[in-house]
Scaffold this motif. Structure first.
Motif, PDB file in Angstrom:
ATOM      1  N   LEU A   1       0.803  -1.205   0.000  1.00  0.00           N
ATOM      2  CA  LEU A   1       0.000   0.000   0.000  1.00  0.00           C
ATOM      3  C   LEU A   1       0.842   1.265   0.000  1.00  0.00           C
ATOM      4  N   THR A   2       2.076   1.175   0.488  1.00  0.00           N
ATOM      5  CA  THR A   2       2.882   2.384   0.547  1.00  0.00           C
ATOM      6  C   THR A   2       3.243   2.900  -0.833  1.00  0.00           C
ATOM      7  N   THR A   3       3.278   2.031  -1.834  1.00  0.00           N
ATOM      8  CA  THR A   3       3.566   2.495  -3.204  1.00  0.00           C
ATOM      9  C   THR A   3       2.291   2.822  -3.967  1.00  0.00           C
ATOM     10  N   MET A   4       1.144   2.646  -3.341  1.00  0.00           N
ATOM     11  CA  MET A   4      -0.120   2.898  -4.022  1.00  0.00           C
ATOM     12  C   MET A   4      -0.228   4.357  -4.457  1.00  0.00           C
ATOM     13  N   TYR A   5       0.165   5.277  -3.584  1.00  0.00           N
ATOM     14  CA  TYR A   5       0.061   6.689  -3.920  1.00  0.00           C
ATOM     15  C   TYR A   5       1.044   7.066  -5.023  1.00  0.00           C
ATOM     16  N   GLU A   6       2.181   6.386  -5.089  1.00  0.00           N
ATOM     17  CA  GLU A   6       3.143   6.664  -6.155  1.00  0.00           C
ATOM     18  C   GLU A   6       2.633   6.146  -7.495  1.00  0.00           C
ATOM     19  N   ASN A   7       1.965   4.990  -7.468  1.00  0.00           N
ATOM     20  CA  ASN A   7       1.457   4.405  -8.707  1.00  0.00           C
ATOM     21  C   ASN A   7       0.202   5.114  -9.206  1.00  0.00           C
ATOM     22  N   PHE A   8      -0.639   5.536  -8.301  1.00  0.00           N
ATOM     23  CA  PHE A   8      -1.871   6.251  -8.637  1.00  0.00           C
ATOM     24  C   PHE A   8      -1.782   7.607  -7.949  1.00  0.00           C
ATOM     25  N   ASP A   9      -2.224   8.641  -8.609  1.00  0.00           N
ATOM     26  CA  ASP A   9      -2.202   9.949  -7.957  1.00  0.00           C
ATOM     27  C   ASP A   9      -3.378  10.061  -6.984  1.00  0.00           C
ATOM     28  N   ALA A  10      -3.613  11.238  -6.460  1.00  0.00           N
ATOM     29  CA  ALA A  10      -4.668  11.430  -5.458  1.00  0.00           C
ATOM     30  C   ALA A  10      -6.039  11.038  -6.009  1.00  0.00           C
ATOM     31  N   GLU A  11      -6.298  11.375  -7.262  1.00  0.00           N
ATOM     32  CA  GLU A  11      -7.593  11.033  -7.862  1.00  0.00           C
ATOM     33  C   GLU A  11      -7.743   9.520  -8.015  1.00  0.00           C
ATOM     34  N   GLY A  12      -6.657   8.842  -8.387  1.00  0.00           N
ATOM     35  CA  GLY A  12      -6.704   7.389  -8.529  1.00  0.00           C
ATOM     36  C   GLY A  12      -6.952   6.688  -7.209  1.00  0.00           C
ATOM     37  N   VAL A  13      -6.310   7.178  -6.162  1.00  0.00           N
ATOM     38  CA  VAL A  13      -6.526   6.602  -4.830  1.00  0.00           C
ATOM     39  C   VAL A  13      -7.968   6.827  -4.396  1.00  0.00           C
ATOM     40  N   GLU A  14      -8.475   8.038  -4.653  1.00  0.00           N
ATOM     41  CA  GLU A  14      -9.881   8.357  -4.314  1.00  0.00           C
ATOM     42  C   GLU A  14     -10.834   7.415  -5.036  1.00  0.00           C
ATOM     43  N   GLU A  15     -10.582   7.178  -6.309  1.00  0.00           N
ATOM     44  CA  GLU A  15     -11.452   6.297  -7.098  1.00  0.00           C
ATOM     45  C   GLU A  15     -11.392   4.856  -6.595  1.00  0.00           C
ATOM     46  N   ILE A  16     -10.193   4.395  -6.276  1.00  0.00           N
ATOM     47  CA  ILE A  16     -10.044   3.029  -5.768  1.00  0.00           C
ATOM     48  C   ILE A  16     -10.761   2.871  -4.437  1.00  0.00           C
ATOM     49  N   LEU A  17     -10.602   3.851  -3.551  1.00  0.00           N
ATOM     50  CA  LEU A  17     -11.259   3.765  -2.245  1.00  0.00           C
ATOM     51  C   LEU A  17     -12.767   3.901  -2.341  1.00  0.00           C
ATOM     52  N   GLN A  18     -13.244   4.589  -3.364  1.00  0.00           N
ATOM     53  CA  GLN A  18     -14.676   4.744  -3.551  1.00  0.00           C
ATOM     54  C   GLN A  18     -15.304   3.458  -4.088  1.00  0.00           C
ATOM     55  N   SER A  19     -14.617   2.786  -5.008  1.00  0.00           N
ATOM     56  CA  SER A  19     -15.179   1.571  -5.609  1.00  0.00           C
ATOM     57  C   SER A  19     -14.850   0.312  -4.822  1.00  0.00           C
ATOM     58  N   MET A  20     -13.804   0.335  -3.975  1.00  0.00           N
ATOM     59  CA  MET A  20     -13.362  -0.803  -3.161  1.00  0.00           C
ATOM     60  C   MET A  20     -13.291  -2.104  -3.973  1.00  0.00           C
ATOM     61  N   PRO A  21     -12.351  -2.201  -4.914  1.00  0.00           N
ATOM     62  CA  PRO A  21     -12.264  -3.402  -5.754  1.00  0.00           C
ATOM     63  C   PRO A  21     -11.524  -4.558  -5.088  1.00  0.00           C
ATOM     64  N   PHE A  22     -11.534  -4.589  -3.767  1.00  0.00           N
ATOM     65  CA  PHE A  22     -10.825  -5.634  -3.041  1.00  0.00           C
ATOM     66  C   PHE A  22     -11.841  -6.662  -2.544  1.00  0.00           C
ATOM     67  N   PRO A  23     -11.800  -7.903  -3.057  1.00  0.00           N
ATOM     68  CA  PRO A  23     -12.797  -8.903  -2.657  1.00  0.00           C
ATOM     69  C   PRO A  23     -12.849  -9.148  -1.148  1.00  0.00           C
ATOM     70  N   SER A  24     -11.724  -9.085  -0.494  1.00  0.00           N
ATOM     71  CA  SER A  24     -11.733  -9.352   0.945  1.00  0.00           C
ATOM     72  C   SER A  24     -12.383  -8.217   1.734  1.00  0.00           C
ATOM     73  N   MET A  25     -12.495  -7.040   1.142  1.00  0.00           N
ATOM     74  CA  MET A  25     -13.073  -5.892   1.840  1.00  0.00           C
ATOM     75  C   MET A  25     -14.547  -5.667   1.502  1.00  0.00           C
ATOM     76  N   GLU A  26     -15.052  -6.348   0.474  1.00  0.00           N
ATOM     77  CA  GLU A  26     -16.427  -6.114   0.045  1.00  0.00           C
ATOM     78  C   GLU A  26     -17.433  -6.368   1.156  1.00  0.00           C
ATOM     79  N   ALA A  27     -17.263  -7.440   1.899  1.00  0.00           N
ATOM     80  CA  ALA A  27     -18.215  -7.759   2.957  1.00  0.00           C
ATOM     81  C   ALA A  27     -18.224  -6.684   4.046  1.00  0.00           C
ATOM     82  N   LEU A  28     -17.089  -6.092   4.317  1.00  0.00           N
ATOM     83  CA  LEU A  28     -17.013  -5.070   5.365  1.00  0.00           C
ATOM     84  C   LEU A  28     -17.625  -3.739   4.942  1.00  0.00           C
ATOM     85  N   TYR A  29     -17.427  -3.369   3.682  1.00  0.00           N
ATOM     86  CA  TYR A  29     -17.833  -2.039   3.243  1.00  0.00           C
ATOM     87  C   TYR A  29     -19.040  -2.046   2.308  1.00  0.00           C
TER      88      TYR A  29
END
Length: 99
Positions: A1-29
């Motif tokens: 996750l520490t390289t996530m911000y380097e790979n995606f800019d602020a908008e990319g991180v916002e989009e990823i956190l909004q859509s939550m494309p992580f299968p393990s996190m879907e049940a929680l969110y």
């Protein structure tokens, strides 16, 4: 996750956190998605830790482990060197008597 911000800019991180494309996190969110403030906080955190180098503890940990093992071996040697002497002498006497 520490390289996530380097790979995606602020908008990319916002989009990823909004859509939550992580299968393990879907049940929680699924029932409670992150709010805009929570997404901003996570994005700020990822931006802050993105430039940090991970701590280099592997070398120190290995050397401390070997030092600890050395201390244990010394303790076992000191307290265990005479522990079997009576047993050994009894076995030696017994083997000598059978000769």
């Amino acid at each position: 996750l520490t390289t996530m911000y380097e790979n995606f800019d602020a908008e990319g991180v916002e989009e990823i956190l909004q859509s939550m494309p992580f299968p393990s996190m879907e049940a929680l969110y699924a029932d409670r998605p992150l709010t805009a403030q929570e997404r901003a906080d996570v994005g700020a955190y990822l931006e802050q830790v993105g430039g940090l180098e991970p701590p280099r503890i592997a070398g120190a940990l290995v050397s401390e482990a070997f030092a600890g093992l050395g201390v244990l071996f010394i303790i076992f040697y000191i307290f265990g060197r005479r522990r079997l002497s009576p047993v050994r002498s009894a076995l030696s006497d017994q083997s000598r008597s059978h000769r």
